[in-house]
Design a protein around this motif. Structure first.
Motif, PDB file in Angstrom:
ATOM      1  N   ASN A 305      56.550  26.951  17.439  1.00 35.49           N
ATOM      2  CA  ASN A 305      57.902  27.091  16.895  1.00 35.49           C
ATOM      3  C   ASN A 305      58.951  26.810  17.968  1.00 35.49           C
ATOM      4  O   ASN A 305      58.872  27.364  19.074  1.00 35.49           O
ATOM      5  N   LEU A 306      59.927  26.001  17.607  1.00 35.80           N
ATOM      6  CA  LEU A 306      61.027  25.701  18.519  1.00 35.80           C
ATOM      7  C   LEU A 306      62.350  25.921  17.799  1.00 35.80           C
ATOM      8  O   LEU A 306      62.580  25.376  16.717  1.00 35.80           O
ATOM      9  N   ILE A 307      63.213  26.746  18.407  1.00 37.98           N
ATOM     10  CA  ILE A 307      64.583  26.922  17.920  1.00 37.98           C
ATOM     11  C   ILE A 307      65.508  26.098  18.800  1.00 37.98           C
ATOM     12  O   ILE A 307      65.484  26.232  20.024  1.00 37.98           O
ATOM     13  N   ILE A 308      66.299  25.237  18.190  1.00 40.75           N
ATOM     14  CA  ILE A 308      67.355  24.523  18.917  1.00 40.75           C
ATOM     15  C   ILE A 308      68.687  25.075  18.433  1.00 40.75           C
ATOM     16  O   ILE A 308      69.007  25.029  17.251  1.00 40.75           O
ATOM     17  N   ASP A 309      69.454  25.619  19.359  1.00 39.50           N
ATOM     18  CA  ASP A 309      70.719  26.284  19.035  1.00 39.50           C
ATOM     19  C   ASP A 309      71.881  25.429  19.527  1.00 39.50           C
ATOM     20  O   ASP A 309      72.092  25.276  20.727  1.00 39.50           O
ATOM     21  N   VAL A 310      72.641  24.869  18.578  1.00 41.99           N
ATOM     22  CA  VAL A 310      73.831  24.074  18.941  1.00 41.99           C
ATOM     23  C   VAL A 310      75.116  24.737  18.439  1.00 41.99           C
ATOM     24  O   VAL A 310      76.174  24.099  18.381  1.00 41.99           O
ATOM     25  N   ARG A 311      75.056  26.000  18.093  1.00 42.20           N
ATOM     26  CA  ARG A 311      76.244  26.681  17.585  1.00 42.20           C
ATOM     27  C   ARG A 311      77.382  26.632  18.606  1.00 42.20           C
ATOM     28  O   ARG A 311      77.167  26.807  19.793  1.00 42.20           O
ATOM     29  N   SER A 418      81.855  16.746  16.230  1.00 42.94           N
ATOM     30  CA  SER A 418      81.746  15.476  16.947  1.00 42.94           C
ATOM     31  C   SER A 418      80.290  15.133  17.264  1.00 42.94           C
ATOM     32  O   SER A 418      79.457  15.070  16.372  1.00 42.94           O
ATOM     33  N   ALA A 419      79.968  14.905  18.553  1.00 46.57           N
ATOM     34  CA  ALA A 419      78.612  14.504  18.932  1.00 46.57           C
ATOM     35  C   ALA A 419      77.572  15.559  18.563  1.00 46.57           C
ATOM     36  O   ALA A 419      76.412  15.227  18.297  1.00 46.57           O
ATOM     37  N   ALA A 420      77.969  16.834  18.531  1.00 47.97           N
ATOM     38  CA  ALA A 420      77.024  17.896  18.172  1.00 47.97           C
ATOM     39  C   ALA A 420      76.652  17.837  16.693  1.00 47.97           C
ATOM     40  O   ALA A 420      75.490  18.019  16.319  1.00 47.97           O
ATOM     41  N   ALA A 424      73.083  16.969  14.849  1.00 46.83           N
ATOM     42  CA  ALA A 424      72.528  17.707  13.709  1.00 46.83           C
ATOM     43  C   ALA A 424      72.249  16.774  12.536  1.00 46.83           C
ATOM     44  O   ALA A 424      71.282  16.961  11.787  1.00 46.83           O
ATOM     45  N   SER A 425      73.095  15.760  12.381  1.00 47.76           N
ATOM     46  CA  SER A 425      72.893  14.762  11.327  1.00 47.76           C
ATOM     47  C   SER A 425      71.603  13.993  11.555  1.00 47.76           C
ATOM     48  O   SER A 425      70.816  13.776  10.622  1.00 47.76           O
ATOM     49  N   LEU A 426      71.355  13.586  12.800  1.00 52.30           N
ATOM     50  CA  LEU A 426      70.115  12.858  13.118  1.00 52.30           C
ATOM     51  C   LEU A 426      68.896  13.745  12.902  1.00 52.30           C
ATOM     52  O   LEU A 426      67.868  13.282  12.392  1.00 52.30           O
ATOM     53  N   VAL A 427      69.003  15.008  13.284  1.00 57.17           N
ATOM     54  CA  VAL A 427      67.881  15.937  13.087  1.00 57.17           C
ATOM     55  C   VAL A 427      67.587  16.091  11.596  1.00 57.17           C
ATOM     56  O   VAL A 427      66.433  16.014  11.160  1.00 57.17           O
TER      57      VAL A 427
END
Length: 519
Positions: A305-311, A418-420, A424-427
């Motif tokens: 399990n991997l959590i990616i946090d971009v908040r 923006s880039a973030a 998220a769109s690509l993910v």
């Protein structure tokens, strides 16, 4: 996009726009004579001239002007605004009109600011709301630590303006891609009681607060003296929720970090994509090596399990945000399928009003020349009123080994921009086994205007308008659960809760960890 859906939205916005009192609450009532040096009165002629110039600039330079609104709608709102001006107006009141125009367009990269002399004057005043507030469950919650008001109290009114009116009055300050309003909701509290409160409601020496203490329906009143900006910032650092909110504060945390939460769950924090200005930046190599070590370790230790946090990630630049995606998908992808500007880069439209690429500093002649050369390189051919991007600046990104094959959990919120949000769109578009948790991002899924900000200063009001000139159609596959005109929609919508606020818990992270346990 179904244009029929735009008609009621447009009508509602127009009604809100023109039923608002144009002269509003004025700074004049506060007896601060020195303020008049900065908040000058503008004649009807000057106001109309600035609005006409603003529209002309947008039509020639802003490629996103008609992204979500038709030309008829844009022309209508400008023409109606111009006709509505029937008497002189102070700069601050005109500024509010410009905010609504910028907001109506629908681009998170739109930014409007009065002359810096006015902003700097306001920053020097002892007129600031003393304590931090936070948006929870549609309410204004007191987040300060003082003997005046208990943390977690619900604020019902400030200086006679009720909570709902307060929040709605600040919506116009926060632009978004398309039609989403998630950032407006929280920012109307979390980001509005500093300079924006002074711009909206004027200067004051005290704040009369009506509130309910936690778990009480009894209405109480407290008068708080106004403070300096420095004192307010000290109080914000000492906020009740600091132990949680600081963990996702991009100004206080490193741009990227990784740790194992337990033997089966890794946490990759991506707080900003501004860690390098490009692939030639030495910091980019360090960042790439960091990501390689993270995903190599995940693979070696068979982490499931991997959590990616971009908040709260405000964005940055490519190729930074594409790098993690390369370890998450087995498909090649690009930053965009089309990027363009709408003017000939050899000739900058309305150059006499051009200020620069930042509202804080006017561009010099050398930098301006370099900027023009850059535009001519990236958008070399102007044909049929459009300049398309040179494809050497839009490379194909290929998967990297080792690809993460476990369960991915992406944490987003309303401040992802923006880039973030592009990340998220690509993910969402290219990663198979992903669950997205949080709140709709302020940045768009399918497209946005970005890359190159330009700033123009209007001649009479000296108000500056900033917008990004590059229209990008993102490499975002069509998704049934992803409507046009919106940010990235989470699979699980989770907002912070009041109970978790009291217990110093991160609601969205707690939800994610419970979701992992249920797998």
């Amino acid at each position: 996009m179904n244009n029929k859906n735009l008609i009621p939205i447009f009508t509602i916005l127009l009604l809100f726009f023109f039923t608002f009192k144009i002269q509003g609450q004025s700074f004049d009532n506060n007896g601060k004579d020195s303020l008049m040096l900065y908040n000058k009165m503008l004649s009807e002629k000057q106001l109309r001239e600035d609005l006409k110039i603003l529209l002309a600039i947008n039509e020639k330079v802003n490629s996103g002007l008609y992204q979500y609104r038709s030309k008829k709608q844009i022309d209508s709102i400008y023409n109606t605004t111009i006709k509505s001006i029937k008497k002189p107006m102070r700069v601050t009141e005109f500024y509010k009109i410009m905010l609504r125009l910028a907001d109506f367009e629908g681009s998170v990269h739109n930014y409007t600011i009065p002359d810096l002399d006015l902003i700097n004057f306001l920053k020097r005043q002892k007129s600031f709301f003393p304590y931090p507030l936070v948006y929870i469950n549609g309410q204004i919650i007191f987040d300060g630590q003082s003997s005046d008001i208990p943390p977690g109290s619900r604020i019902r009114s400030i200086n006679g303006v009720n909570d709902v009116q307060l929040m709605q009055s600040f919506y116009k300050y926060y632009t978004a891609d398309g039609f989403n309003i998630t950032e407006k909701l929280s920012a109307s509290v979390n980001k509005s009681f500093g300079i924006n409160y002074l711009l909206e409601y004027g200067l004051c020496d005290e704040f009369i607060i009506e509130y309910n203490s936690p778990k009480s329906e009894s209405l109480q009143k407290k008068v708080l003296p106004a403070v300096t900006l420095n004192q307010r910032e000290i109080n914000i650092k000492n906020r009740f929720s600091a132990s949680v909110t600081e963990l996702i504060d991009f100004k206080k945390q490193p741009a990227y970090s990784f740790r194992m939460l337990n033997a089966t769950v890794g946490l990759l924090n991506l707080r900003s994509f501004g860690m390098a200005y490009g692939s030639d930046d030495p910091k980019f190599k360090t960042y790439v090596q960091f990501l390689d070590s993270v995903f190599t370790g995940l693979d070696k230790n068979k982490v499931s399990n991997l959590i990616i946090d971009v908040r709260n990630n405000p964005g940055g630049s490519d190729p930074n945000f594409e790098q993690p995606v390369m370890y998450l998908t087995d498909k090649p992808f690009k930053e965009n399928v089309k990027a363009s500007i709408i003017f000939d880069p050899n000739f900058l439209p309305y150059e006499k009003y051009f200020w620069g690429v930042s509202t804080s500093e006017r561009i010099d002649s050398v930098s301006k020349k370099m900027g023009k050369e850059y535009l001519k390189d990236v958008y070399p051919v102007f044909k049929n009123n459009i300049s398309l991007q040179n494809q050497k600046y839009n490379p194909v990104y290929h998967p990297k080994s080792p690809i993460f094959k476990g369960n991915l959990y992406l944490l987003i919120n309303e401040n992802v921009a923006s880039a973030a949000s592009h990340f998220a769109s690509l993910v969402k578009g290219y990663v198979q086994n992903v669950a997205i948790i949080g709140v709709e991002t302020v940045g768009g899924y399918y497209l946005h205007n970005g890359h190159t900000p330009l700033v123009y200063e209007l001649p009479n009001s000296k108000i500056k308008t900033q917008f990004s000139i590059v229209n990008l159609v993102q490499d975002a596959p069509k998704k049934d659960n992803q409507p046009e005109g919106h940010g990235i929609i989470p699979d699980y919508e989770v907002w912070p809760s009041l109970n978790d606020f009291f217990e110093h818990k991160d609601t969205q992270m707690e939800f994610t960890l419970k979701l992992i346990k249920m797998k």
